[in-house]
Design an enzyme around this catalytic site. Structure first.
Site, PDB file in Angstrom:
ATOM      1  N   CYS A   2       0.877  -1.170   0.000  1.00 48.10           N
ATOM      2  CA  CYS A   2       0.000   0.000   0.000  1.00 48.10           C
ATOM      3  C   CYS A   2       0.911   1.216   0.000  1.00 48.10           C
ATOM      4  O   CYS A   2       1.471   1.576   1.037  1.00 48.10           O
ATOM      5  CB  CYS A   2      -0.929   0.012   1.219  1.00 48.10           C
ATOM      6  SG  CYS A   2      -2.009   1.467   1.285  1.00 48.10           S
ATOM      7  N   GLU A 104      -3.203   0.589  -6.731  1.00 47.16           N
ATOM      8  CA  GLU A 104      -2.206  -0.407  -7.082  1.00 47.16           C
ATOM      9  C   GLU A 104      -2.045  -0.398  -8.599  1.00 47.16           C
ATOM     10  O   GLU A 104      -2.918   0.090  -9.325  1.00 47.16           O
ATOM     11  CB  GLU A 104      -2.607  -1.810  -6.603  1.00 47.16           C
ATOM     12  CG  GLU A 104      -2.450  -2.047  -5.119  1.00 47.16           C
ATOM     13  CD  GLU A 104      -1.001  -2.000  -4.630  1.00 47.16           C
ATOM     14  OE1 GLU A 104      -0.090  -1.839  -5.472  1.00 47.16           O
ATOM     15  OE2 GLU A 104      -0.799  -2.114  -3.407  1.00 47.16           O
TER      16      GLU A 104
END
Length: 219
Positions: A2, A104
């Site tokens: 993350c 992402e």
């Protein structure tokens, strides 16, 4: 992993969800939060302090670590409770990072395509984290990650540990220090609650920070 997220939900809403007094002011919406910046977090400065919605530096380096020690932004759930670097914070300094979603990148024939990942109902995500006082006295944090589940696994093999609402209180409980007890009382959000879509490569540049980053695009 993350490494980028968005937080545009405001303190009054988050404070209500946490059972905290409503603050007088909000903050600027951020659609491209990067490591090495101040981010909002719910934590207790010490075991005797009340829960507060404050600011944490996104980069974890305990005050006792040497100057060349790593400054991770993430910590894997598989080892956070046993790693010498993290276990003290996992037992005593857990926190929550509110996020409206995270980014992402999915590798493809034409390069990496960014995706925005969030709850399908667009509700706030409470990302599990740990924090420690840094050498300069500031609280620095890392976001916990776990193997990706559900649709999130289509984009990346890891995802932040996002907790369900019933896990907020035990996760932040300073009296809970045993890892097995924590493991049994804390739950992540259901895999089918998560969705994603491709977004503009403008998010690749940290200086780009506006709501259009969240708009779906055709890769």
């Amino acid at each position: 992993m993350c490494g980028r997220f968005a937080i545009y939900s405001q303190p009054p809403e988050l404070s209500r969800r946490l059972g905290l007094p409503e603050p007088d002011a909000g903050w600027a919406a951020r659609y491209n939060v990067t490591p090495g910046t101040w981010i909002p977090g719910a934590y207790r400065p010490d075991s005797e302090s009340d829960l507060a919605l404050g600011q944490l530096w996104w980069g974890y380096r305990p005050h006792w670590a040497t100057g060349k020690a790593p400054e991770p932004i993430n910590a894997k759930v598989e080892g956070v409770a046993t790693s010498r670097y993290f276990k003290g914070a996992f037992a005593r300094h857990r926190c929550l990072i509110p996020a409206d979603g995270w980014y992402e990148w999915l590798a493809g024939p034409d390069g990496k395509q960014p995706h925005f990942i969030c709850r399908e109902d667009r509700e706030i995500l409470w990302l599990a984290g740990i924090w420690s006082e840094r050498a300069d006295g500031a609280p620095g944090c890392a976001i916990l990650t776990e193997p990706a589940r559900g649709l999130a696994a289509e984009v990346h093999d890891r995802m932040p540990l996002a907790l369900d609402d019933d896990s907020i209180e035990p996760w932040l409980d300073p009296d809970l220090t045993d890892r097995e007890t924590i493991r049994h009382v804390v739950r992540h959000v259901q895999a089918d609650a998560i969705t994603h879509w491709p977004v503009s490569t403008r998010v690749n540049r940290p200086g780009n920070d506006d709501a259009t980053l969240l708009e779906p695009v055709t890769p």
